[in-house]
Motif scaffolding. Structure first.
Motif, mmCIF file in Angstrom:
data_model
loop_
_atom_site.group_PDB
_atom_site.id
_atom_site.type_symbol
_atom_site.label_atom_id
_atom_site.label_comp_id
_atom_site.label_asym_id
_atom_site.label_seq_id
_atom_site.Cartn_x
_atom_site.Cartn_y
_atom_site.Cartn_z
ATOM 1 N N GLU A 381 0.825 -1.205 0.000
ATOM 2 C CA GLU A 381 0.000 0.000 0.000
ATOM 3 C C GLU A 381 0.861 1.258 0.000
ATOM 4 O O GLU A 381 0.475 2.279 -0.591
ATOM 5 N N GLN A 382 2.017 1.195 0.629
ATOM 6 C CA GLN A 382 2.929 2.341 0.593
ATOM 7 C C GLN A 382 3.418 2.585 -0.831
ATOM 8 O O GLN A 382 3.429 3.723 -1.315
ATOM 9 N N SER A 384 1.926 1.588 -3.606
ATOM 10 C CA SER A 384 0.777 2.008 -4.411
ATOM 11 C C SER A 384 0.451 3.479 -4.186
ATOM 12 O O SER A 384 0.172 4.221 -5.141
ATOM 13 N N ALA A 385 0.486 3.918 -2.925
ATOM 14 C CA ALA A 385 0.168 5.316 -2.620
ATOM 15 C C ALA A 385 1.176 6.263 -3.274
ATOM 16 O O ALA A 385 0.811 7.328 -3.790
ATOM 17 N N GLN A 386 2.449 5.872 -3.259
ATOM 18 C CA GLN A 386 3.482 6.703 -3.882
ATOM 19 C C GLN A 386 3.255 6.823 -5.386
ATOM 20 O O GLN A 386 3.408 7.911 -5.959
ATOM 21 N N ALA A 389 0.199 9.048 -6.099
ATOM 22 C CA ALA A 389 0.458 10.467 -5.861
ATOM 23 C C ALA A 389 1.060 11.137 -7.090
ATOM 24 O O ALA A 389 0.877 12.349 -7.309
ATOM 25 N N GLU A 452 -6.324 9.645 -2.570
ATOM 26 C CA GLU A 452 -6.801 9.288 -1.237
ATOM 27 C C GLU A 452 -6.898 7.774 -1.124
ATOM 28 O O GLU A 452 -7.785 7.160 -1.726
ATOM 29 N N GLY A 453 -5.997 7.165 -0.354
ATOM 30 C CA GLY A 453 -5.999 5.715 -0.216
ATOM 31 C C GLY A 453 -5.726 5.044 -1.547
ATOM 32 O O GLY A 453 -4.716 5.314 -2.212
ATOM 33 N N HIS A 454 -6.647 4.171 -1.979
ATOM 34 C CA HIS A 454 -6.500 3.463 -3.244
ATOM 35 C C HIS A 454 -7.109 4.263 -4.405
ATOM 36 O O HIS A 454 -7.063 3.810 -5.545
#
Length: 461
Positions: A381-382, A384-386, A389, A452-454
């Motif tokens: 998830e880290q 994916s979030a990067q 963004a 935001e999140g996914h």
């Protein structure tokens, strides 16, 4: 003149239908429903209002087995006449008996997956078809269970691999590729019916045509090889002609997948690959009996991104496989970081009845498996979030899934990076111009203003 009495037209028999499991099972359900409609049967939204019920089951993991058995029991309790099909129908219990029959002996018939003919034979035995089939009422694209603007297209059935954690080949058999002409004809009908996104599915999409040695088929009078590249290119050309998308699922990372990526760079198919890597460490992959070379997957992903910088890679992984050491698990975490997997899901390993992995040494405690799944998802998830963004500030094409007042109050959509019901969404803000509206199935442009999140947040432009 004597009065004549016109006999009342008998009501069409009604069939209740429940479809469980994956998109491949969904396409089986669509084929059955299409045939039922072609023969004049109607469908019922309730068990009580049906003359009989068909349950298309899933039998892959324990939770799916329970859901399928519970649904069969509910249908029997409320209707009493039930036909069972799908993967669970092919499974046996510990005594070697059909699992469905042993638990629900009163079902009318049980078949395995991709068994439209056998299901219809059972329907005919217990609910004779009308004398005058209403063929003209059946839409050319068949009956679909998905929203009107997207559809799944199954290109093959079964699998030639024998992964130790999987029992699908024992239920669905070896790979059987559909004739390329049939696949393309179905795709064209779907596009002509208004489908804006076609999701290609199978057990092993990359192996399409292997079973028939890539023999040449025909479509629209032209020769087309029964091969992944040729099929995907033809599907992409069809999609382009209809202003639609093609998305590929279940793509094993064989070397020839590299041929597909330039088609993505050209915009012929979506730059999106759903690749079930399952793990990264060579020894774990060996115990899993996974196909393709795990050691070269990083190189392959890097090559894909060189060919098509916009490509999105999603994958699934298993944490806590029998014998997995802490070092092997850390290797997996490093792989996810270095490969920059855009979207990742992870299952804590769970024994499946009949799977060869059950006999492997080194089974890990439940707590360790669950703990590794949590650690994996934190890293995934880290990453994916990067990656999400990076999209803030970009303008993206979005396919609208939910319109909320024709755009006045915003809605939901998906970019090329988001498969339905699997990945995230693009939450659409109300348009800046109140007069600007959109509807489900429209393609719109949206400027991404937040991650935001996914999910992404987009402003229609």
């Amino acid at each position: 003149m004597s009065d004549t009495i016109t006999p009342a037209t008998p009501a069409a028999p009604k069939v209740g239908f429940v479809s469980l499991g994956c998109p491949k099972a969904l396409t089986d359900s669509e084929l059955i429903l299409t045939q039922l409609s072609a023969e004049g049967y109607q469908t019922s939204k309730t068990f009580e209002g049906a003359d009989l019920v068909i349950v298309n089951t899933c039998g892959f993991i324990d939770e799916a087995v329970k859901e399928s058995l519970d649904t069969i029991g509910e249908a029997l309790a409320e209707n009493g006449k039930v036909i069972v099909t799908g993967c669970l129908g092919a499974r046996q219990d510990d005594a070697g008996q059909n699992m469905v029959r042993s638990i629900h002996p009163s079902v009318l018939a049980v078949t395995g997956p991709h068994a439209t003919h056998e299901v219809m034979e059972a329907v005919h035995r217990h609910l004779p078809k009308p004398h005058d089939p209403f063929v003209d009422l059946v839409p050319p694209q068949g009956i679909k269970l998905t929203p009107r603007h997207y559809a799944y297209l199954k290109i093959s059935e079964g699998c030639n691999h024998r992964c130790t954690f999987c029992i699908i080949p024992s239920m669905r058999g070896d790979l059987v590729s559909r004739p390329v002409g049939d696949v393309l004809t179905e795709a064209r009908k779907l596009f002509e019916a208004g489908v804006k996104e076609l999701l290609v599915v199978s057990q092993d999409t990359s192996a399409y045509g292997v079973d028939v040695r890539y023999r040449t088929g025909f479509w629209d009078g032209k020769p087309v090889k029964t091969r992944m590249f040729d099929l995907v290119r033809a599907l992409g050309e069809l999609a382009r002609a209809h202003g639609a998308w093609v998305r590929l699922h279940y793509v094993y990372p064989y070397p020839h997948v590299d041929e597909i990526v330039p088609l993505m760079a050209e915009g012929l198919v979506l730059p999106y690959l759903d690749v079930p890597f399952q793990h990264s460490h060579p020894e774990v992959l060996r115990r899993m009996k996974r196909p393709a070379s795990g050691e070269k997957n990083l190189e392959r992903i890097q090559r894909w991104r060189e060919l098509c910088p916009e490509i999105v890679v999603r994958s699934t992984f298993i944490a806590g496989f029998p014998g997995e050491t802490e070092d092997e698990f850390l290797h997996l975490l490093d792989f996810v970081r270095e490969a920059q997997i855009d979207r990742a899901g992870c299952f804590a390993y769970s024994p499946v009845e009949g799977a060869a992995a059950n006999a492997l040494p080194g089974a890990l405690p439940d707590a360790v498996r669950q703990e590794r799944q949590v650690r994996f998802m934190a890293v995934a998830e880290q990453v994916s979030a990067q990656r999400l963004a990076r999209r803030v500030g970009a303008t993206m094409q979005v396919l609208v899934d939910q319109a909320n007042g024709l755009g006045k109050k915003g809605g939901l959509g998906r970019s090329y990076a988001d498969a339905p019901e699997i990945d995230g969404v693009v939450r659409l803000l109300p348009p800046e111009k109140a007069s600007k509206t959109y509807k489900v199935g429209d393609f719109i442009k949206a400027r991404i203003v937040a991650a935001e999140g996914h999910d992404l947040v987009g402003l229609p432009v």
